[in-house]
Design a protein around this motif. Structure first.
Motif, mmCIF file in Angstrom:
data_model
loop_
_atom_site.group_PDB
_atom_site.id
_atom_site.type_symbol
_atom_site.label_atom_id
_atom_site.label_comp_id
_atom_site.label_asym_id
_atom_site.label_seq_id
_atom_site.Cartn_x
_atom_site.Cartn_y
_atom_site.Cartn_z
ATOM 1 N N ALA A 90 -31.464 23.534 43.675
ATOM 2 C CA ALA A 90 -31.489 23.640 45.137
ATOM 3 C C ALA A 90 -31.352 25.116 45.479
ATOM 4 O O ALA A 90 -30.709 25.859 44.741
ATOM 5 C CB ALA A 90 -30.347 22.846 45.766
ATOM 6 N N PRO A 91 -31.945 25.591 46.567
ATOM 7 C CA PRO A 91 -32.780 24.853 47.507
ATOM 8 C C PRO A 91 -34.249 24.786 47.115
ATOM 9 O O PRO A 91 -35.049 24.170 47.831
ATOM 10 C CB PRO A 91 -32.635 25.658 48.802
ATOM 11 C CG PRO A 91 -32.447 27.050 48.344
ATOM 12 C CD PRO A 91 -31.670 26.954 47.054
ATOM 13 N N GLY A 92 -34.658 25.404 46.024
ATOM 14 C CA GLY A 92 -36.015 25.169 45.550
ATOM 15 C C GLY A 92 -37.017 26.240 45.901
ATOM 16 O O GLY A 92 -38.111 25.946 46.373
ATOM 17 N N VAL A 112 -34.285 17.758 42.095
ATOM 18 C CA VAL A 112 -34.366 18.812 43.105
ATOM 19 C C VAL A 112 -33.854 18.277 44.432
ATOM 20 O O VAL A 112 -34.238 17.180 44.866
ATOM 21 C CB VAL A 112 -35.822 19.297 43.263
ATOM 22 C CG1 VAL A 112 -35.918 20.353 44.354
ATOM 23 C CG2 VAL A 112 -36.338 19.846 41.941
ATOM 24 N N PHE A 113 -32.996 19.052 45.073
ATOM 25 C CA PHE A 113 -32.474 18.684 46.382
ATOM 26 C C PHE A 113 -33.071 19.597 47.448
ATOM 27 O O PHE A 113 -32.994 20.827 47.354
ATOM 28 C CB PHE A 113 -30.948 18.786 46.393
ATOM 29 C CG PHE A 113 -30.276 17.681 45.621
ATOM 30 C CD1 PHE A 113 -29.827 16.536 46.267
ATOM 31 C CD2 PHE A 113 -30.115 17.785 44.241
ATOM 32 C CE1 PHE A 113 -29.231 15.509 45.556
ATOM 33 C CE2 PHE A 113 -29.518 16.765 43.517
ATOM 34 C CZ PHE A 113 -29.070 15.620 44.177
ATOM 35 N N LEU A 114 -33.669 18.978 48.458
ATOM 36 C CA LEU A 114 -34.265 19.693 49.579
ATOM 37 C C LEU A 114 -33.829 19.026 50.875
ATOM 38 O O LEU A 114 -33.546 17.823 50.895
ATOM 39 C CB LEU A 114 -35.794 19.672 49.487
ATOM 40 C CG LEU A 114 -36.450 20.393 48.309
ATOM 41 C CD1 LEU A 114 -37.943 20.089 48.274
ATOM 42 C CD2 LEU A 114 -36.220 21.897 48.412
ATOM 43 N N PRO A 115 -33.791 19.767 51.967
ATOM 44 C CA PRO A 115 -33.481 19.122 53.250
ATOM 45 C C PRO A 115 -34.660 18.289 53.734
ATOM 46 O O PRO A 115 -35.807 18.495 53.301
ATOM 47 C CB PRO A 115 -33.232 20.325 54.182
ATOM 48 C CG PRO A 115 -34.025 21.434 53.582
ATOM 49 C CD PRO A 115 -33.975 21.220 52.092
ATOM 50 N N THR A 116 -34.382 17.379 54.634
ATOM 51 C CA THR A 116 -35.448 16.532 55.166
ATOM 52 C C THR A 116 -36.474 17.335 55.948
ATOM 53 O O THR A 116 -37.583 16.859 56.184
ATOM 54 C CB THR A 116 -34.851 15.453 56.087
ATOM 55 O OG1 THR A 116 -34.102 16.095 57.138
ATOM 56 C CG2 THR A 116 -33.938 14.520 55.312
ATOM 57 N N ALA A 124 -44.191 18.008 47.689
ATOM 58 C CA ALA A 124 -45.277 17.543 46.814
ATOM 59 C C ALA A 124 -45.401 18.426 45.581
ATOM 60 O O ALA A 124 -45.671 17.932 44.475
ATOM 61 C CB ALA A 124 -46.591 17.530 47.591
ATOM 62 N N GLU A 125 -45.187 19.730 45.757
ATOM 63 C CA GLU A 125 -45.316 20.653 44.627
ATOM 64 C C GLU A 125 -44.278 20.350 43.552
ATOM 65 O O GLU A 125 -44.580 20.335 42.355
ATOM 66 C CB GLU A 125 -45.181 22.094 45.119
ATOM 67 C CG GLU A 125 -45.706 23.125 44.150
ATOM 68 C CD GLU A 125 -45.820 24.491 44.777
ATOM 69 O OE1 GLU A 125 -46.531 25.348 44.203
ATOM 70 O OE2 GLU A 125 -45.205 24.744 45.831
ATOM 71 N N PHE A 126 -43.050 20.085 43.969
ATOM 72 C CA PHE A 126 -42.009 19.743 42.998
ATOM 73 C C PHE A 126 -42.319 18.413 42.316
ATOM 74 O O PHE A 126 -42.129 18.278 41.093
ATOM 75 C CB PHE A 126 -40.649 19.697 43.681
ATOM 76 C CG PHE A 126 -39.979 21.032 43.779
ATOM 77 C CD1 PHE A 126 -39.354 21.591 42.680
ATOM 78 C CD2 PHE A 126 -39.993 21.743 44.968
ATOM 79 C CE1 PHE A 126 -38.743 22.833 42.760
ATOM 80 C CE2 PHE A 126 -39.386 22.983 45.065
ATOM 81 C CZ PHE A 126 -38.762 23.535 43.960
ATOM 82 N N ARG A 127 -42.775 17.460 43.086
ATOM 83 C CA ARG A 127 -43.095 16.168 42.478
ATOM 84 C C ARG A 127 -44.266 16.281 41.517
ATOM 85 O O ARG A 127 -44.311 15.581 40.497
ATOM 86 C CB ARG A 127 -43.382 15.151 43.590
ATOM 87 C CG ARG A 127 -42.105 14.700 44.291
ATOM 88 C CD ARG A 127 -42.357 13.755 45.447
ATOM 89 N NE ARG A 127 -41.086 13.241 45.976
ATOM 90 C CZ ARG A 127 -40.921 12.780 47.202
ATOM 91 N NH1 ARG A 127 -41.959 12.735 48.041
ATOM 92 N NH2 ARG A 127 -39.739 12.355 47.598
ATOM 93 N N VAL A 133 -37.325 14.459 43.461
ATOM 94 C CA VAL A 133 -36.958 15.162 44.693
ATOM 95 C C VAL A 133 -36.105 14.260 45.565
ATOM 96 O O VAL A 133 -36.512 13.136 45.898
ATOM 97 C CB VAL A 133 -38.212 15.625 45.468
ATOM 98 C CG1 VAL A 133 -37.806 16.332 46.758
ATOM 99 C CG2 VAL A 133 -39.061 16.544 44.606
ATOM 100 N N ARG A 134 -34.935 14.766 45.948
ATOM 101 C CA ARG A 134 -34.023 14.023 46.810
ATOM 102 C C ARG A 134 -33.796 14.827 48.087
ATOM 103 O O ARG A 134 -33.457 16.012 48.027
ATOM 104 C CB ARG A 134 -32.705 13.748 46.094
ATOM 105 C CG ARG A 134 -32.899 13.000 44.777
ATOM 106 C CD ARG A 134 -31.604 12.556 44.160
ATOM 107 N NE ARG A 134 -31.833 11.914 42.864
ATOM 108 C CZ ARG A 134 -30.890 11.304 42.152
ATOM 109 N NH1 ARG A 134 -29.637 11.250 42.616
ATOM 110 N NH2 ARG A 134 -31.178 10.753 40.993
ATOM 111 N N LEU A 135 -33.991 14.171 49.212
ATOM 112 C CA LEU A 135 -33.834 14.831 50.503
ATOM 113 C C LEU A 135 -32.428 14.570 51.026
ATOM 114 O O LEU A 135 -31.986 13.424 51.099
ATOM 115 C CB LEU A 135 -34.884 14.319 51.484
ATOM 116 C CG LEU A 135 -36.339 14.488 51.022
ATOM 117 C CD1 LEU A 135 -37.299 13.937 52.073
ATOM 118 C CD2 LEU A 135 -36.650 15.954 50.727
ATOM 119 N N ALA A 136 -31.732 15.671 51.386
ATOM 120 C CA ALA A 136 -30.339 15.557 51.817
ATOM 121 C C ALA A 136 -30.088 16.511 52.985
ATOM 122 O O ALA A 136 -30.262 17.721 52.855
ATOM 123 C CB ALA A 136 -29.397 15.880 50.662
ATOM 124 N N GLY A 137 -29.683 15.943 54.121
ATOM 125 C CA GLY A 137 -29.370 16.770 55.278
ATOM 126 C C GLY A 137 -30.603 17.380 55.916
ATOM 127 O O GLY A 137 -31.729 17.178 55.467
#
Length: 342
Positions: A90-92, A112-116, A124-127, A133-137
């Motif tokens: 994070a944040p990527g 990978v943690f990214l905000p919504t 998409a690039e990380f995937r 990829v997990r979206l948090a906050g």
């Protein structure tokens, strides 16, 4: 804090051999970057300087960080310290993308943690690189907190690419390759003052090569002589946006044959546009910062001067007669449409 050594870089070169793209070197035609400025690279005919461009932006994931990421994961694999949970990021930014790519290449899990609110193209690039990829906050700070919580709960490695010695050693392999191709190189010019700087100066010191580190005028982290938080207000902040340099980079900055150069945003924009207009080379502003030092008009701002040559204004770097210089173009995370003339 581990003091980076040339042996660390050689070990990194062995680990990542065959896993990264060898750097491409091309000579710079001074005439190809004359775009309204006076001829900053006007060679004296009796013994012209020789300037090369290292096209490291052609590296996997578009930046030199792929070297450090491969070295980080491979070193932990070889030492038996790579957990089942793999790595978490994070944040990527571009270093995070390099970690996801390296993990995919070596069959390691990457979370990978990214905000919504992160751009869908980034998600998409990380995937595409196999990351979970997990979206948090809604803010990057919240994603970072979720990443730290995940690392604490699972044991996943949480790489700090900016100042980790394994990342810096991987970055240093770039200059080792350049030196093998140009064994009589005098000077290497690089952007920023982080892991790339720490790794490159380690190799440069071993081979007796001068290092010129170039930063935006509004983000000077190397010149203070101690770790110091500085404001970040530059067009290159997306890749040269750290508020504080690392301890290894700061130690490297105190060595002989290391010179710090500051360039304003206007010159960074000019260098980036010149690369595109005359070479169709699309790089991020942070990357163009290195070339800006050679193209910018002299600006007489006091700074640390090289002990081995006459004083040079900190707003530019002027190669001497017969000097062999390599400018590192280290990252291409940008979009060509921002370079189109309107």
């Amino acid at each position: 804090m581990h003091q980076l050594t040339y042996g660390d870089v050689k070990a990194a070169a062995h680990r990542i051999s065959g896993r990264i793209r060898p750097v491409t070197l091309v000579p710079l035609d001074p005439g190809a970057v004359r775009t309204g400025h006076r001829d900053a690279l006007d060679d004296r005919p009796e013994q012209p300087c020789e300037v090369w461009l290292a096209l490291e932006f052609m590296q996997h994931t578009g930046s030199f960080e792929a070297r450090g990421a491969q070295n980080f994961i491979r070193a932990h694999h070889d030492a038996g310290t790579l957990p089942d949970a793999g790595v978490t990021i994070a944040p990527g930014g571009r270093a995070g993308l390099a970690c996801a790519w390296a993990a995919q290449q070596q069959g390691v899990r990457a979370t990978v943690f990214l905000p919504t609110t992160a751009p869908r193209v980034k998600v998409a690039e990380f995937r595409d690189h196999g990351a979970d990829v997990r979206l948090a906050g809604t803010e990057y700070a919240e994603a970072l907190a979720a990443c730290d919580e995940f690392a604490a709960g699972t044991g996943a490695l949480r790489p700090h690419a900016y100042d980790h010695p394994l990342f810096a050693a991987g970055a240093g392999t770039l200059l080792e390759e350049i030196h093998q191709r140009i064994p009589d190189l005098d000077t290497v010019v690089i952007p920023g003052g982080g892991g790339l700087f720490a790794g490159v100066t380690t190799v440069a010191r071993h081979h007796g090569i001068r290092t010129v580190a170039v930063e935006p005028t509004n983000r000077r982290v190397l010149g203070a002589g101690r770790p110091l938080d500085v404001p970040v207000d530059s067009i290159a902040a997306d890749s040269l946006g750290a508020h504080r340099t690392s301890a290894p980079a700061l130690a490297a900055a105190q060595q002989d044959r290391v010179h710090s150069v500051l360039v304003p945003d206007t010159e960074i924009v000019h260098a980036r546009q010149a690369l595109w207009d005359h070479g169709r080379i699309a790089v991020e502003h942070g990357t163009a910062t290195a070339l800006a030092a050679l193209l910018a008009p002299d600006q007489h701002v006091p700074d640390r001067d090289l002990p081995s040559r006459p004083p040079t204004p900190s707003g530019s770097y002027r190669p001497a007669n017969g000097e062999k210089v390599c400018v590192v173009l280290c990252g291409a995370n940008t979009h060509p449409r921002t370079l189109a003339r309107r």
